[in-house]
Design a protein around this motif. Structure first.
Motif, PDB file in Angstrom:
ATOM      1  N   TYR A 192     -98.002  18.167 -63.390  1.00 19.41           N
ATOM      2  CA  TYR A 192     -97.676  17.205 -64.437  1.00 19.41           C
ATOM      3  C   TYR A 192     -98.635  17.328 -65.635  1.00 19.41           C
ATOM      4  N   TYR A 193     -99.604  18.232 -65.546  1.00 16.38           N
ATOM      5  CA  TYR A 193    -100.544  18.503 -66.638  1.00 16.38           C
ATOM      6  C   TYR A 193    -101.085  17.200 -67.253  1.00 16.38           C
ATOM      7  N   PRO A 194    -101.651  16.314 -66.473  1.00 15.07           N
ATOM      8  CA  PRO A 194    -102.110  15.039 -67.024  1.00 15.07           C
ATOM      9  C   PRO A 194    -103.172  15.214 -68.105  1.00 15.07           C
ATOM     10  N   SER A 195    -103.028  14.394 -69.149  1.00 14.60           N
ATOM     11  CA  SER A 195    -104.017  14.305 -70.215  1.00 14.60           C
ATOM     12  C   SER A 195    -104.503  12.866 -70.292  1.00 14.60           C
TER      13      SER A 195
ATOM     14  N   TYR B 242    -107.374  17.372 -70.850  1.00 10.64           N
ATOM     15  CA  TYR B 242    -106.006  17.862 -70.792  1.00 10.64           C
ATOM     16  C   TYR B 242    -105.876  18.845 -69.634  1.00 10.64           C
ATOM     17  N   ASN B 243    -104.633  19.119 -69.256  1.00 10.36           N
ATOM     18  CA  ASN B 243    -104.369  20.009 -68.103  1.00 10.36           C
ATOM     19  C   ASN B 243    -105.202  19.603 -66.889  1.00 10.36           C
TER      20      ASN B 243
ATOM     21  N   VAL C 142    -101.073  10.597 -70.068  1.00 11.83           N
ATOM     22  CA  VAL C 142     -99.715  11.077 -70.321  1.00 11.83           C
ATOM     23  C   VAL C 142     -99.412  12.155 -69.302  1.00 11.83           C
ATOM     24  N   LEU C 143     -98.198  12.176 -68.835  1.00 13.82           N
ATOM     25  CA  LEU C 143     -97.751  13.176 -67.877  1.00 13.82           C
ATOM     26  C   LEU C 143     -96.591  13.976 -68.465  1.00 13.82           C
ATOM     27  N   PHE C 144     -96.603  15.272 -68.166  1.00 16.29           N
ATOM     28  CA  PHE C 144     -95.475  16.134 -68.540  1.00 16.29           C
ATOM     29  C   PHE C 144     -94.450  16.035 -67.422  1.00 16.29           C
TER      30      PHE C 144
END
Lengths: 110, 117
Positions: A33-36, A51-52, A91-93
């Protein structure tokens, strides 16, 4: 619809350690989900901390780190300072090109 | 050093169209990254609006998709946001950003857009 969850508020004592989390209303968060993570003080634009999952942005102090803890992403602040008192957003991708913010955590240092 | 600067009208009438531009300096919009728009109603949280690649490929928040368009002008090294049929609920600070990974990374300072007659 899946929602990104964060603690509405948290408090930490100066010098203490805190882990703010970022989860999903349904399912588990992983590095896929590459959380930032972002820090925002009143009247200012957000500042990217992580990030990432765990990559620190340029100029961010080492007391900020990111990881996956259990089924959530986490922002860990080690040795909290008074000026860490801010709002923190993750934020999640979500895939398919879509990103989704959490509702934010208001961190108090006292 | 990368800088992003939002610009556009600070006041839009209800049912009108909000239009903002993000000027990029210190980097080329052609460099292979994604460029995003995010908004924040006063006193509330952040909302991802959408993003664009230099090729013109876009991704939008499903909740706004029917009203949003993001475009890129490579000759001017800038990208733009339009949001149609605005209401008071669209009153917010609007931020542009360059993505780090798939999420916003480097942010502009933001601009307040108020929807009011």
């Amino acid at each position: 619809q899946t929602v990104v969850t964060q603690e509405p508020s948290f408090s930490v004592t100066p010098g203490g350690t805190v882990a703010l989390t970022c989860g999903l209303s349904s399912g588990s968060v992983s590095s896929d989900y590459y959380p930032s993570w972002y820090q925002q003080t009143p009247g200012q634009a957000p500042r990217t901390l992580i990030y990432n999952t765990n990559t620190r942005s340029s100029g961010v102090p080492h007391r900020f780190s990111g990881s996956i803890l259990g089924n959530k992403a986490a922002l860990i602040i080690t040795g909290a300072q008074a000026d860490d008192e801010s709002d923190y957003y993750c934020v999640l991708f979500m895939g398919n090109g879509i990103s989704m913010f959490g509702g934010g955590t208001k961190l108090t240092v006292l | 050093q990368l800088q992003l600067q939002e610009s556009g009208p600070g006041l839009v009438k209800p049912s009108g169209t909000l239009s903002l531009t993000c000027a990029v300096s210190g980097d080329s919009i052609n460099n292979g990254d994604w460029w995003s728009w995010v908004r924040q109603p006063p006193g509330r949280g952040l909302e991802w609006i959408g993003e664009i690649f230099h090729s013109g490929t876009t991704n939008y928040n499903p909740s706004l998709k029917s009203r949003v368009n993001i475009s890129v002008d490579k000759s001017k090294n800038q990208f733009s946001l339009t949001l149609s049929s605005v209401t008071a609920a669209d009153t917010a600070f609007y931020y542009c950003a360059k993505d780090s990974g798939p999420n916003p990374g480097v942010w502009g300072q933001g601009v307040l857009v108020t929807v009011s007659s």
